[in-house]
Design a protein around this motif. Structure first.
Motif, PDB file in Angstrom:
ATOM      1  N   PHE A 161       0.837  -1.193   0.000  1.00 22.71           N
ATOM      2  CA  PHE A 161       0.000   0.000   0.000  1.00 22.71           C
ATOM      3  C   PHE A 161       0.873   1.244   0.000  1.00 22.71           C
ATOM      4  CE2 PHE A 161      -2.609   3.325   1.999  1.00 22.71           C
ATOM      5  CZ  PHE A 161      -3.733   3.250   1.203  1.00 22.71           C
ATOM      6  N   HIS A 162       0.746   2.062  -1.040  1.00 23.23           N
ATOM      7  CA  HIS A 162       1.534   3.276  -1.178  1.00 23.23           C
ATOM      8  C   HIS A 162       0.611   4.453  -1.483  1.00 23.23           C
ATOM      9  CE1 HIS A 162       5.170   0.819  -1.194  1.00 23.23           C
ATOM     10  NE2 HIS A 162       4.604   0.048  -2.094  1.00 23.23           N
ATOM     11  N   GLN A 163       1.163   5.656  -1.354  1.00 27.65           N
ATOM     12  CA  GLN A 163       0.388   6.860  -1.620  1.00 27.65           C
ATOM     13  C   GLN A 163      -0.087   6.884  -3.079  1.00 27.65           C
ATOM     14  OE1 GLN A 163       3.106  10.511  -2.037  1.00 27.65           O
ATOM     15  NE2 GLN A 163       4.313   9.131  -0.749  1.00 27.65           N
ATOM     16  N   PHE A 164      -1.253   7.508  -3.285  1.00 28.04           N
ATOM     17  CA  PHE A 164      -1.819   7.608  -4.622  1.00 28.04           C
ATOM     18  C   PHE A 164      -2.725   8.832  -4.684  1.00 28.04           C
ATOM     19  CE2 PHE A 164      -4.762   5.218  -2.063  1.00 28.04           C
ATOM     20  CZ  PHE A 164      -6.018   5.629  -2.468  1.00 28.04           C
ATOM     21  N   TYR A 165      -3.150   9.160  -5.882  1.00 24.79           N
ATOM     22  CA  TYR A 165      -3.975  10.347  -6.087  1.00 24.79           C
ATOM     23  C   TYR A 165      -5.401   9.964  -6.464  1.00 24.79           C
ATOM     24  CZ  TYR A 165       0.622  12.554  -6.607  1.00 24.79           C
ATOM     25  OH  TYR A 165       1.913  12.980  -6.414  1.00 24.79           O
ATOM     26  N   ILE A 166      -6.340  10.762  -5.960  1.00 27.55           N
ATOM     27  CA  ILE A 166      -7.702  10.774  -6.488  1.00 27.55           C
ATOM     28  C   ILE A 166      -7.906  12.189  -7.004  1.00 27.55           C
ATOM     29  CG2 ILE A 166     -10.153  10.441  -6.001  1.00 27.55           C
ATOM     30  CD1 ILE A 166      -9.314   8.752  -3.572  1.00 27.55           C
ATOM     31  N   ASP A 167      -7.732  12.364  -8.297  1.00 26.06           N
ATOM     32  CA  ASP A 167      -7.722  13.702  -8.902  1.00 26.06           C
ATOM     33  C   ASP A 167      -6.625  14.538  -8.223  1.00 26.06           C
ATOM     34  OD1 ASP A 167      -9.819  12.758 -10.438  1.00 26.06           O
ATOM     35  OD2 ASP A 167     -11.342  13.542  -9.074  1.00 26.06           O
ATOM     36  N   ASP A 168      -6.984  15.617  -7.520  1.00 26.07           N
ATOM     37  CA  ASP A 168      -5.964  16.455  -6.877  1.00 26.07           C
ATOM     38  C   ASP A 168      -5.831  16.173  -5.383  1.00 26.07           C
ATOM     39  OD1 ASP A 168      -8.427  17.428  -6.200  1.00 26.07           O
ATOM     40  OD2 ASP A 168      -7.908  19.544  -6.417  1.00 26.07           O
ATOM     41  N   TRP A 176       3.186   5.867   7.172  1.00 22.22           N
ATOM     42  CA  TRP A 176       4.608   5.548   7.123  1.00 22.22           C
ATOM     43  C   TRP A 176       5.317   6.158   5.902  1.00 22.22           C
ATOM     44  CZ3 TRP A 176       0.676   1.997   6.703  1.00 22.22           C
ATOM     45  CH2 TRP A 176       0.483   1.420   5.448  1.00 22.22           C
ATOM     46  N   GLU A 177       4.596   6.893   5.068  1.00 25.38           N
ATOM     47  CA  GLU A 177       5.221   7.582   3.943  1.00 25.38           C
ATOM     48  C   GLU A 177       5.154   9.094   4.145  1.00 25.38           C
ATOM     49  OE1 GLU A 177       4.498   4.248   0.436  1.00 25.38           O
ATOM     50  OE2 GLU A 177       3.724   6.268   0.174  1.00 25.38           O
ATOM     51  N   LYS A 178       6.091   9.815   3.509  1.00 26.45           N
ATOM     52  CA  LYS A 178       6.172  11.266   3.657  1.00 26.45           C
ATOM     53  C   LYS A 178       5.578  11.970   2.449  1.00 26.45           C
ATOM     54  CE  LYS A 178      10.225  11.341   6.673  1.00 26.45           C
ATOM     55  NZ  LYS A 178      11.623  11.828   6.849  1.00 26.45           N
ATOM     56  N   GLU A 237       5.841  14.419  -0.358  1.00 30.78           N
ATOM     57  CA  GLU A 237       6.968  15.013  -1.080  1.00 30.78           C
ATOM     58  C   GLU A 237       6.709  16.484  -1.363  1.00 30.78           C
ATOM     59  OE1 GLU A 237       7.855  12.708  -4.548  1.00 30.78           O
ATOM     60  OE2 GLU A 237       7.658  10.802  -3.481  1.00 30.78           O
ATOM     61  N   LYS A 238       7.803  17.191  -1.642  1.00 35.30           N
ATOM     62  CA  LYS A 238       7.726  18.637  -1.855  1.00 35.30           C
ATOM     63  C   LYS A 238       6.745  18.987  -2.965  1.00 35.30           C
ATOM     64  CE  LYS A 238      10.771  22.345  -0.919  1.00 35.30           C
ATOM     65  NZ  LYS A 238      12.004  22.560  -0.151  1.00 35.30           N
ATOM     66  N   LYS A 239       6.723  18.198  -4.014  1.00 32.05           N
ATOM     67  CA  LYS A 239       5.854  18.477  -5.165  1.00 32.05           C
ATOM     68  C   LYS A 239       4.368  18.348  -4.808  1.00 32.05           C
ATOM     69  CE  LYS A 239       6.078  13.735  -6.983  1.00 32.05           C
ATOM     70  NZ  LYS A 239       4.694  13.370  -6.786  1.00 32.05           N
ATOM     71  N   ASP A 240       4.067  17.711  -3.689  1.00 35.08           N
ATOM     72  CA  ASP A 240       2.671  17.484  -3.304  1.00 35.08           C
ATOM     73  C   ASP A 240       2.207  18.387  -2.158  1.00 35.08           C
ATOM     74  OD1 ASP A 240       2.191  15.401  -5.147  1.00 35.08           O
ATOM     75  OD2 ASP A 240       3.225  13.980  -3.837  1.00 35.08           O
ATOM     76  N   GLU A 241       3.044  19.309  -1.739  1.00 33.63           N
ATOM     77  CA  GLU A 241       2.716  20.124  -0.577  1.00 33.63           C
ATOM     78  C   GLU A 241       1.511  21.036  -0.802  1.00 33.63           C
ATOM     79  OE1 GLU A 241       6.340  22.071   0.463  1.00 33.63           O
ATOM     80  OE2 GLU A 241       7.142  20.315   1.522  1.00 33.63           O
ATOM     81  N   ASP A 242       1.191  21.317  -2.087  1.00 31.24           N
ATOM     82  CA  ASP A 242       0.040  22.180  -2.368  1.00 31.24           C
ATOM     83  C   ASP A 242      -1.251  21.389  -2.548  1.00 31.24           C
ATOM     84  OD1 ASP A 242       0.916  20.974  -4.705  1.00 31.24           O
ATOM     85  OD2 ASP A 242       0.301  22.644  -5.987  1.00 31.24           O
ATOM     86  N   LYS A 243      -1.177  20.065  -2.445  1.00 34.85           N
ATOM     87  CA  LYS A 243      -2.361  19.231  -2.645  1.00 34.85           C
ATOM     88  C   LYS A 243      -3.130  19.054  -1.343  1.00 34.85           C
ATOM     89  CE  LYS A 243      -1.033  16.626  -6.732  1.00 34.85           C
ATOM     90  NZ  LYS A 243       0.048  17.532  -7.127  1.00 34.85           N
ATOM     91  N   LEU A 244      -4.403  18.696  -1.477  1.00 30.00           N
ATOM     92  CA  LEU A 244      -5.186  18.318  -0.314  1.00 30.00           C
ATOM     93  C   LEU A 244      -4.730  16.916   0.085  1.00 30.00           C
ATOM     94  CD1 LEU A 244      -8.988  18.814   0.203  1.00 30.00           C
ATOM     95  CD2 LEU A 244      -7.824  16.754   0.960  1.00 30.00           C
ATOM     96  N   VAL A 245      -4.269  16.770   1.317  1.00 27.49           N
ATOM     97  CA  VAL A 245      -3.672  15.510   1.769  1.00 27.49           C
ATOM     98  C   VAL A 245      -4.550  14.875   2.839  1.00 27.49           C
ATOM     99  CG1 VAL A 245      -1.674  14.456   2.899  1.00 27.49           C
ATOM    100  CG2 VAL A 245      -1.340  16.336   1.264  1.00 27.49           C
ATOM    101  N   ILE A 246      -4.794  13.587   2.702  1.00 28.25           N
ATOM    102  CA  ILE A 246      -5.461  12.836   3.766  1.00 28.25           C
ATOM    103  C   ILE A 246      -4.644  11.587   4.065  1.00 28.25           C
ATOM    104  CG2 ILE A 246      -7.008  11.606   2.150  1.00 28.25           C
ATOM    105  CD1 ILE A 246      -9.105  11.741   4.524  1.00 28.25           C
ATOM    106  N   HIS A 247      -4.407  11.353   5.356  1.00 26.25           N
ATOM    107  CA  HIS A 247      -3.633  10.195   5.799  1.00 26.25           C
ATOM    108  C   HIS A 247      -4.602   9.061   6.143  1.00 26.25           C
ATOM    109  CE1 HIS A 247       0.076  12.571   6.131  1.00 26.25           C
ATOM    110  NE2 HIS A 247      -0.729  13.550   6.520  1.00 26.25           N
ATOM    111  N   ILE A 248      -4.461   7.958   5.442  1.00 28.01           N
ATOM    112  CA  ILE A 248      -5.314   6.781   5.674  1.00 28.01           C
ATOM    113  C   ILE A 248      -4.426   5.549   5.754  1.00 28.01           C
ATOM    114  CG2 ILE A 248      -7.054   5.245   4.681  1.00 28.01           C
ATOM    115  CD1 ILE A 248      -8.346   7.706   5.657  1.00 28.01           C
TER     116      ILE A 248
END
Length: 317
Positions: free
Chosen positions: A116-123, A130-132, A134-145
């Motif tokens: 199981f790794h991070q992935f996108y649903i649209d934006d 357990w994953e960080k 990344e800088k390129k994703d700092e402007d995205k809406l982030v949810i930890h699941i």
């Protein structure tokens, strides 16, 4: 460290009692394999609408358990066989053969994380703890699941259909009800979309625990998101606790066969003008759910599809 693996052959009639006996002897984590058909209650708590064809029940059950190298397997197996023989006088326990093998040491708790790794649903970035980011994703809406014992990490098409509809219809300060909340992903994302308050219900105690854990890593307090266990379809105490005519949006990502009896009940929890987002509908059940929605007095606004799955969105006028 290696583990000793034991596979005990018994009967489906005896499997529960034999499992209990193994636990009484200090053996934990018994894995059960059988061909017993699912009950109606089992099916209602599973996610898929159409189950694969399964072979007929042959009356056999296979119970697998593990013992560490440091454990006295000779003494433990002797006690297991003794208990089985005593059971034989009043219960059909079958052949009771025990096959032994060895398996390498495994990190039972964390080994699954490699899948199981991070992935996108649209934006939206869905990321495990357990994953960080990344800088390129700092402007995205982030949810930890974190995937666990409760359904709903966002990988399934039905969850993604719900998420897109929530993003479209949730307005600032809205009250949200998620029936069958699973991991809590829908209620938490609704808050991130601007909702003021979320409520989640589920039949499974594991879902409540999983939701609370995911709320903590997302910085969401219990004042923002309340979760409760119970069947809102037929439990008046749950209906009362959830409240009536309170919700701007209700989401239900569950079986089509559950959505049909749920819909006429859940209408009472919705405000006038409230939005009802359903998903978990296999394409062959689309008409059944749409008709149930209309029969409850709701106006169908959208029908969306992803793969073989369908989401029906309606409004209480």
């Amino acid at each position: 460290m290696k583990w000793n693996q034991f596979r005990l052959t018994t009967t489906t009639q005896a499997e529960d009692i034999v499992c209990s006996m193994l636990m009484d002897l200090g053996i934990e984590g018994v894995q059960i394999e059988d061909k017993v058909p699912l009950t109606k209650e089992d099916k209602e708590q599973m996610f898929v609408d159409i189950l694969p064809d399964l072979p007929e029940d042959d009356g056999k059950a296979y119970l697998t358990f593990y013992l560490g190298e440091e454990e006295d397997k000779g003494s433990i197996l002797m006690n297991v066989r003794k208990e089985l023989e005593e059971m034989r006088s009043y219960l059909e326990v079958g052949e009771c053969t025990i096959e032994e093998s060895q398996t390498e040491d495994v990190d039972w708790v964390n080994n699954w994380k490699q899948y199981f790794h991070q992935f996108y649903i649209d934006d939206i970035l869905v990321i495990p703890s357990w994953e960080k980011v990344e800088k390129k994703d700092e402007d995205k809406l982030v949810i930890h699941i974190d995937p666990g014992t409760a359904f709903g990490t966002g990988t399934h098409e039905t969850t993604q259909l719900c998420i897109r509809q929530l993003k479209k219809y949730v307005e600032k300060g809205a009250r949200i009800l998620d029936v069958g909340c699973g991991s809590g992903i829908l209620g938490m994302l609704a808050l991130k979309f601007g909702a003021g308050y979320s409520v989640g219900t589920d039949l499974d105690p594991c879902a409540i625990e999983a939701t609370h854990e995911n709320m903590e890593v997302n910085g969401i307090s219990k004042e923002q998101y309340e979760v409760m266990i119970g069947n809102i379809i037929d439990d008046v105490s749950v209906q009362d606790a959830v409240g009536y005519e309170k919700y701007d949006v209700v989401a239900a990502n569950i079986l089509a066969d559950v959505l049909v009896p749920l819909t006429p009940v859940i209408v009472r929890q919705m405000k006038q003008g409230g939005i009802y987002i359903t998903s978990g509908i296999i394409d062959v059940k689309e008409t059944v759910v749409a008709e149930a929605v209309k029969a409850a007095g709701l106006e169908v606004l959208e029908v969306n599809r992803q793969g073989e799955w369908v989401s029906v969105t309606a409004r209480k006028n």
